[in-house]
Design a protein around this motif. Sequence first.
Motif, PDB file in Angstrom:
ATOM      1  N   PHE A   1     -51.655   7.122 -11.136  1.00  0.00           N
ATOM      2  CA  PHE A   1     -51.199   8.500 -11.335  1.00  0.00           C
ATOM      3  C   PHE A   1     -49.695   8.639 -11.105  1.00  0.00           C
ATOM      4  CE2 PHE A   1     -55.647   9.267 -11.557  1.00  0.00           C
ATOM      5  CZ  PHE A   1     -55.771  10.419 -12.323  1.00  0.00           C
ATOM      6  N   GLY A   2     -49.130   7.710 -10.323  1.00  0.00           N
ATOM      7  CA  GLY A   2     -47.672   7.667 -10.205  1.00  0.00           C
ATOM      8  C   GLY A   2     -47.045   7.317 -11.550  1.00  0.00           C
ATOM      9  N   ALA A   3     -47.672   6.347 -12.239  1.00  0.00           N
ATOM     10  CA  ALA A   3     -47.203   5.942 -13.574  1.00  0.00           C
ATOM     11  C   ALA A   3     -47.382   7.084 -14.571  1.00  0.00           C
ATOM     12  CB  ALA A   3     -47.964   4.706 -14.041  1.00  0.00           C
ATOM     13  N   LYS A   4     -48.487   7.797 -14.423  1.00  0.00           N
ATOM     14  CA  LYS A   4     -48.765   8.923 -15.332  1.00  0.00           C
ATOM     15  C   LYS A   4     -47.757  10.047 -15.116  1.00  0.00           C
ATOM     16  CE  LYS A   4     -52.536  11.804 -16.958  1.00  0.00           C
ATOM     17  NZ  LYS A   4     -53.976  12.019 -17.011  1.00  0.00           N
ATOM     18  N   SER A   5     -47.414  10.281 -13.857  1.00  0.00           N
ATOM     19  CA  SER A   5     -46.404  11.294 -13.536  1.00  0.00           C
ATOM     20  C   SER A   5     -45.074  10.943 -14.191  1.00  0.00           C
ATOM     21  CB  SER A   5     -46.246  11.383 -12.011  1.00  0.00           C
ATOM     22  OG  SER A   5     -45.164  12.208 -11.656  1.00  0.00           O
ATOM     23  N   GLU A   6     -44.749   9.653 -14.130  1.00  0.00           N
ATOM     24  CA  GLU A   6     -43.511   9.156 -14.745  1.00  0.00           C
ATOM     25  C   GLU A   6     -43.565   9.309 -16.268  1.00  0.00           C
ATOM     26  OE1 GLU A   6     -41.709   4.717 -15.517  1.00  0.00           O
ATOM     27  OE2 GLU A   6     -42.641   5.084 -13.564  1.00  0.00           O
TER      28      GLU A   6
ATOM     29  N   GLU B   1     -58.056   6.692 -17.780  1.00  0.00           N
ATOM     30  CA  GLU B   1     -57.888   6.607 -16.327  1.00  0.00           C
ATOM     31  C   GLU B   1     -59.185   6.168 -15.639  1.00  0.00           C
ATOM     32  OE1 GLU B   1     -55.031   9.869 -17.704  1.00  0.00           O
ATOM     33  OE2 GLU B   1     -56.952   9.015 -18.294  1.00  0.00           O
ATOM     34  N   GLU B   2     -60.321   6.724 -16.097  1.00  0.00           N
ATOM     35  CA  GLU B   2     -61.614   6.374 -15.494  1.00  0.00           C
ATOM     36  C   GLU B   2     -61.915   4.884 -15.664  1.00  0.00           C
ATOM     37  OE1 GLU B   2     -64.597  10.078 -15.931  1.00  0.00           O
ATOM     38  OE2 GLU B   2     -63.720   9.443 -17.835  1.00  0.00           O
ATOM     39  N   ILE B   3     -61.656   4.373 -16.876  1.00  0.00           N
ATOM     40  CA  ILE B   3     -61.947   2.958 -17.170  1.00  0.00           C
ATOM     41  C   ILE B   3     -61.052   2.039 -16.337  1.00  0.00           C
ATOM     42  CG2 ILE B   3     -61.987   1.191 -18.978  1.00  0.00           C
ATOM     43  CD1 ILE B   3     -62.478   3.566 -20.974  1.00  0.00           C
TER      44      ILE B   3
ATOM     45  N   PRO C   1     -44.671  16.446 -11.925  1.00  0.00           N
ATOM     46  CA  PRO C   1     -44.714  15.991 -10.523  1.00  0.00           C
ATOM     47  C   PRO C   1     -46.138  15.762 -10.024  1.00  0.00           C
ATOM     48  CG  PRO C   1     -44.044  18.306 -10.664  1.00  0.00           C
ATOM     49  CD  PRO C   1     -44.060  17.788 -12.057  1.00  0.00           C
ATOM     50  N   LEU C   2     -46.320  14.665  -9.297  1.00  0.00           N
ATOM     51  CA  LEU C   2     -47.625  14.326  -8.708  1.00  0.00           C
ATOM     52  C   LEU C   2     -47.720  14.976  -7.334  1.00  0.00           C
ATOM     53  CD1 LEU C   2     -50.253  12.566  -8.757  1.00  0.00           C
ATOM     54  CD2 LEU C   2     -48.901  10.743  -7.714  1.00  0.00           C
ATOM     55  N   LYS C   3     -48.842  15.615  -7.078  1.00  0.00           N
ATOM     56  CA  LYS C   3     -49.009  16.316  -5.795  1.00  0.00           C
ATOM     57  C   LYS C   3     -50.329  15.902  -5.152  1.00  0.00           C
ATOM     58  CE  LYS C   3     -47.909  20.781  -3.819  1.00  0.00           C
ATOM     59  NZ  LYS C   3     -47.321  22.074  -4.094  1.00  0.00           N
ATOM     60  N   THR C   4     -50.302  15.679  -3.855  1.00  0.00           N
ATOM     61  CA  THR C   4     -51.528  15.422  -3.082  1.00  0.00           C
ATOM     62  C   THR C   4     -51.707  16.558  -2.107  1.00  0.00           C
ATOM     63  OG1 THR C   4     -51.187  13.029  -3.247  1.00  0.00           O
ATOM     64  CG2 THR C   4     -52.707  13.789  -1.558  1.00  0.00           C
TER      65      THR C   4
ATOM     66  N   THR D   1     -54.619  13.466  -8.521  1.00  0.00           N
ATOM     67  CA  THR D   1     -55.503  12.331  -8.796  1.00  0.00           C
ATOM     68  C   THR D   1     -56.937  12.815  -8.959  1.00  0.00           C
ATOM     69  OG1 THR D   1     -56.000  11.878  -6.475  1.00  0.00           O
ATOM     70  CG2 THR D   1     -54.047  10.789  -7.416  1.00  0.00           C
ATOM     71  N   LEU D   2     -57.756  11.968  -9.546  1.00  0.00           N
ATOM     72  CA  LEU D   2     -59.162  12.300  -9.772  1.00  0.00           C
ATOM     73  C   LEU D   2     -59.895  12.508  -8.451  1.00  0.00           C
ATOM     74  CD1 LEU D   2     -61.077  12.641 -12.166  1.00  0.00           C
ATOM     75  CD2 LEU D   2     -61.585  10.210 -12.045  1.00  0.00           C
TER      76      LEU D   2
END
Length: 573
Positions: A48-53, A33-35, A58-61, A128-129
Amino acid sequence: MDLLQILLKKNLIDKSTALSLESEMKNSGKRLEEIILERRIVSEEFLFGAKSEAFKIPLKTISADEVPLRALEVIPEESAKYYKMIPIKRQENHLEIGMVYPEDLKAREALEFLTRQSKFIYQIFLITLSNFNAILKKYRSLKKEVSQALEELETELEKERQIGIKISGVEKIAEEAPISKVVAVILRHAVDGKASDVHIEPGKEKMRVRFRLDGVLHSSIFLPMKILNAVVARIKILSDLKIDESRIPQDGRFSAKIEERSIDFRVSTFPTILGEKVVMRILDPTERKINFSDLGIIGRNLEAIQRGLKKSYGMILVTGPTGSGKTTTLYAILNLFNKEEDNIITLEDPVEYFMDGVNQSQVKPEIGYTFANGLRSILRQDPDILMVGEIRDKETASLSVHAALTGHIVLSTLHTSNAIGVIPRLIDMGVEPFLLPPTLSIIIAQRLVRKLCPYCKKQTKMNKEAKRKILEEIGKMPLEIKKKINTEKNFYFYEPVGCNRCNKTGYSGRIGIYEILEMTEELNRIILQNPSEMAIKKEAERQGMVTMKQDGILKMLEGITSLEEVLSVAEEK
């Protein structure tokens, strides 16, 4: 399906890029992710949407202000930082955990251990980071950390008094761990908050610390006046300045490692009747924008710069007041020129950012090493491209023009209110008018405006008076730009509101507004016959130059900045 497979499937990367990413992961020890974010392959939200998938989590902000302090007590700060996981909500014995890397088995084991100890049931969310880093700051506050350091200082001084040790003055106190910690905490919070400057100012009763954010100063903390001399002395020690000299201003710089980043600080001390004031300019290489679109140079302005950069010699001048981002624009241009086959030399006062492959030198007028003297020496160094920090006098102007005339690319800055004032200014400085047409390439004038916070900006319908002013300005714009604007529609603009993400200001970051004048045959004729501002202005209009005010209005219509910002900056001209 892992992240690489998802990016491949969506045609966002090809197989060679995937192999390159895998190789860099192995060699650097960084996370995928960092790269990806460093290379700007996709946005953080998309990634991070792709990672959630991919991981079905679930992705949360969540805003840092929404995270209660009692929730943070469950996971210590060091563990949170190491495993990139943080409590985001606590309700009785239920806990919500935000994780950047929920696939990390060691992080999961640590989480199991910590929650079992505290007897909590937990639910994992992906964050997210950048969201994680924002919440991590919640563990510490400027006031809390400085207060702790001051308590430590009082304790140590009291011990010395009790056992009869004589305190050996400001220099000794400045070296004490608590004072070092006070300065370190102030610097770290300034860098974390993306401040551009730190002001440490004496008062009658309190010492004030202010941070400049997006061009505006904000008071951050008030400290006891009795520690002012020790804090100033500590900064002087770091900057290699004279500790016992407080009667005259001093300038210096130092570097410090903050959150694994090497940050430069440019220091200026100034004597006042209440004590010494210190201003530190923060020079963070990671925050330096070297991409023209990030700077706000787009459309006709970008095309004009690209035409100017294709020339093998000539002067590129950037003009504007102090703090308008001139040096950043010059660095962006230098970055494009920075190639193995070119010898690039700069004369700066001071050197703001270090660039690999560029020979940077700082002038020192106090020992006779001025821009003019430096330019003479540079020309004996077989240069291809020169950057002179500022044209301040007749001698520097003359040498810069002759350097461009003899086949060099010369970059520099000048203080004028707009692009059309540059030519009369150079003539006033003693440059012969006939030397300007063959040497001048492009003139860039600029200002900085604050960008609206993308999370809280509010769309508002334009009132009749504002619409009339905007339409009047659009009417003066070049035809090809007017065609792209639908003047029949109801105009909307965006206003600042203020939220937790932008510290309630309604703004986040700054962007440039520009006007760019090019050298043409017609401008050549005007310079030789009648180099007045009025004549140059008519030629600028004929060229289709977009003024700074017009560039600001275009950015306002796109929702990048506010009408208030554009008008306040345009009025400075």
